[in-house]
Design a protein around this motif. Sequence first.
Motif, PDB file in Angstrom:
ATOM      1  N   TRP A 169      68.634  22.513  67.647  1.00 34.65           N
ATOM      2  CA  TRP A 169      69.603  21.408  67.629  1.00 34.65           C
ATOM      3  C   TRP A 169      68.905  20.128  68.074  1.00 34.65           C
ATOM      4  O   TRP A 169      68.405  20.035  69.197  1.00 34.65           O
ATOM      5  CB  TRP A 169      70.767  21.730  68.558  1.00 34.65           C
ATOM      6  CG  TRP A 169      71.997  20.872  68.351  1.00 34.65           C
ATOM      7  CD1 TRP A 169      72.037  19.536  68.102  1.00 34.65           C
ATOM      8  CD2 TRP A 169      73.361  21.304  68.386  1.00 34.65           C
ATOM      9  NE1 TRP A 169      73.324  19.095  67.983  1.00 34.65           N
ATOM     10  CE2 TRP A 169      74.166  20.164  68.156  1.00 34.65           C
ATOM     11  CE3 TRP A 169      73.979  22.523  68.622  1.00 34.65           C
ATOM     12  CZ2 TRP A 169      75.559  20.224  68.150  1.00 34.65           C
ATOM     13  CZ3 TRP A 169      75.364  22.584  68.601  1.00 34.65           C
ATOM     14  CH2 TRP A 169      76.147  21.448  68.362  1.00 34.65           C
ATOM     15  N   GLU A 171      69.794  16.796  69.121  1.00 31.55           N
ATOM     16  CA  GLU A 171      70.952  16.015  69.529  1.00 31.55           C
ATOM     17  C   GLU A 171      70.771  14.535  69.202  1.00 31.55           C
ATOM     18  O   GLU A 171      71.729  13.844  68.833  1.00 31.55           O
ATOM     19  CB  GLU A 171      71.202  16.197  71.024  1.00 31.55           C
ATOM     20  CG  GLU A 171      72.453  15.483  71.526  1.00 31.55           C
ATOM     21  CD  GLU A 171      72.731  15.768  72.985  1.00 31.55           C
ATOM     22  OE1 GLU A 171      73.831  15.415  73.446  1.00 31.55           O
ATOM     23  OE2 GLU A 171      71.863  16.349  73.665  1.00 31.55           O
ATOM     24  N   SER A 174      71.587  14.246  65.584  1.00 34.19           N
ATOM     25  CA  SER A 174      72.817  14.948  65.181  1.00 34.19           C
ATOM     26  C   SER A 174      72.585  15.902  64.017  1.00 34.19           C
ATOM     27  O   SER A 174      73.360  15.952  63.059  1.00 34.19           O
ATOM     28  CB  SER A 174      73.913  13.931  64.818  1.00 34.19           C
ATOM     29  OG  SER A 174      74.232  13.130  65.933  1.00 34.19           O
ATOM     30  N   THR A 175      71.488  16.661  64.101  1.00 38.97           N
ATOM     31  CA  THR A 175      71.201  17.646  63.063  1.00 38.97           C
ATOM     32  C   THR A 175      70.800  18.969  63.704  1.00 38.97           C
ATOM     33  O   THR A 175      70.326  19.006  64.846  1.00 38.97           O
ATOM     34  CB  THR A 175      70.063  17.190  62.137  1.00 38.97           C
ATOM     35  OG1 THR A 175      68.879  16.970  62.913  1.00 38.97           O
ATOM     36  CG2 THR A 175      70.434  15.928  61.384  1.00 38.97           C
ATOM     37  N   MET A 176      70.986  20.041  62.960  1.00 39.38           N
ATOM     38  CA  MET A 176      70.535  21.370  63.368  1.00 39.38           C
ATOM     39  C   MET A 176      69.644  21.924  62.265  1.00 39.38           C
ATOM     40  O   MET A 176      70.036  21.897  61.081  1.00 39.38           O
ATOM     41  CB  MET A 176      71.724  22.292  63.608  1.00 39.38           C
ATOM     42  CG  MET A 176      72.529  21.949  64.852  1.00 39.38           C
ATOM     43  SD  MET A 176      74.019  22.959  65.013  1.00 39.38           S
ATOM     44  CE  MET A 176      75.084  22.158  63.799  1.00 39.38           C
ATOM     45  N   ALA A 219      75.310  17.856  62.449  1.00 39.51           N
ATOM     46  CA  ALA A 219      76.147  18.184  63.600  1.00 39.51           C
ATOM     47  C   ALA A 219      77.285  17.206  63.802  1.00 39.51           C
ATOM     48  O   ALA A 219      78.228  17.494  64.541  1.00 39.51           O
ATOM     49  CB  ALA A 219      75.279  18.234  64.862  1.00 39.51           C
ATOM     50  N   PRO A 224      75.662  19.555  71.793  1.00 43.49           N
ATOM     51  CA  PRO A 224      75.260  20.933  72.129  1.00 43.49           C
ATOM     52  C   PRO A 224      75.669  21.350  73.540  1.00 43.49           C
ATOM     53  O   PRO A 224      75.939  22.529  73.792  1.00 43.49           O
ATOM     54  CB  PRO A 224      73.735  20.909  71.967  1.00 43.49           C
ATOM     55  CG  PRO A 224      73.356  19.477  72.067  1.00 43.49           C
ATOM     56  CD  PRO A 224      74.500  18.704  71.501  1.00 43.49           C
ATOM     57  N   LEU A 256      73.098  29.388  73.449  1.00 45.25           N
ATOM     58  CA  LEU A 256      72.539  28.079  73.153  1.00 45.25           C
ATOM     59  C   LEU A 256      71.927  27.542  74.441  1.00 45.25           C
ATOM     60  O   LEU A 256      72.639  27.342  75.429  1.00 45.25           O
ATOM     61  CB  LEU A 256      73.611  27.132  72.627  1.00 45.25           C
ATOM     62  CG  LEU A 256      73.166  25.729  72.242  1.00 45.25           C
ATOM     63  CD1 LEU A 256      72.142  25.783  71.093  1.00 45.25           C
ATOM     64  CD2 LEU A 256      74.352  24.869  71.836  1.00 45.25           C
TER      65      LEU A 256
END
Length: 260
Positions: A169, A171, A174-176, A219, A224, A256
């Motif tokens: 993740w 943060e 904003s992507t995984m 995301a 997260p 997580l």
Amino acid sequence: MNLHRYPQLVDLLAAEYVLGTLRGGARRRFQRYAEEDTTIRKAVDEWQRRVSPMAELAAPRMPPAAVWEAIERRLGFTAARDAARLRGTAQTPVQPSRGLFGNLAFWRGWALGVTGLAAVAVVVAVRSLLPSSTAPVSAPTVAQQPETAVSHVAVLNNKDAHPVMLVAWDEAHSTMTVQPLGKVELPAGRAMELWGIPASGHPVSLGMLPDSASGKVTAGQQKPENYAALAVSIEAPGGSPDHNAPSGPVVYTGKLLPVS
């Protein structure tokens, strides 16, 4: 040997040192270098920071007793004991040949080595998701490499506790990033949906996963730190009609954990 001339070697040795796969004289020499050299010590510290979350991904598991019994039967230990017992000398059973492939310690060491390789595979997978440095090689320290954007990671296991999928993740963006670690079983005409599991409250849909379990997922506004674990459910195309709960079976789950 001037390790400063070989930054990639320093990074590789630091990774193996932290994983425990660097052994014997090589490990002792590298440990001595780390004690005397701040650059190498920083490389070790960096890998400890990366790998430490992995220790919480799964509880230690010992192989079942049946595994060792099967190995002993194949190596002839059981037959030797039975023959000795029939002769009334069970307390001093005849031992079969002690060659390399007839040595039970060898097979136990091999089994532990396979476990170690699995751990290495997970770390290599994590490392492959981290951006590499494009800076000149003139000052080869891990500390000078750019900070990774990956803030949290999760290894998702199937019902048999086998790792199947890695989720990294980012943060900040904003992507995984999703990467398969094992066989991902997806029934025909179905899709996988990723869920965030908070410490309390209902699950939250984080989006649909690629059928190959390899790629990126947006995301959005999700954070997260709001979730203790991730899960994957099997859904109809388009996902669960209820974004607060899976409608299909949950097949993969994992904690997580923050990277740092």
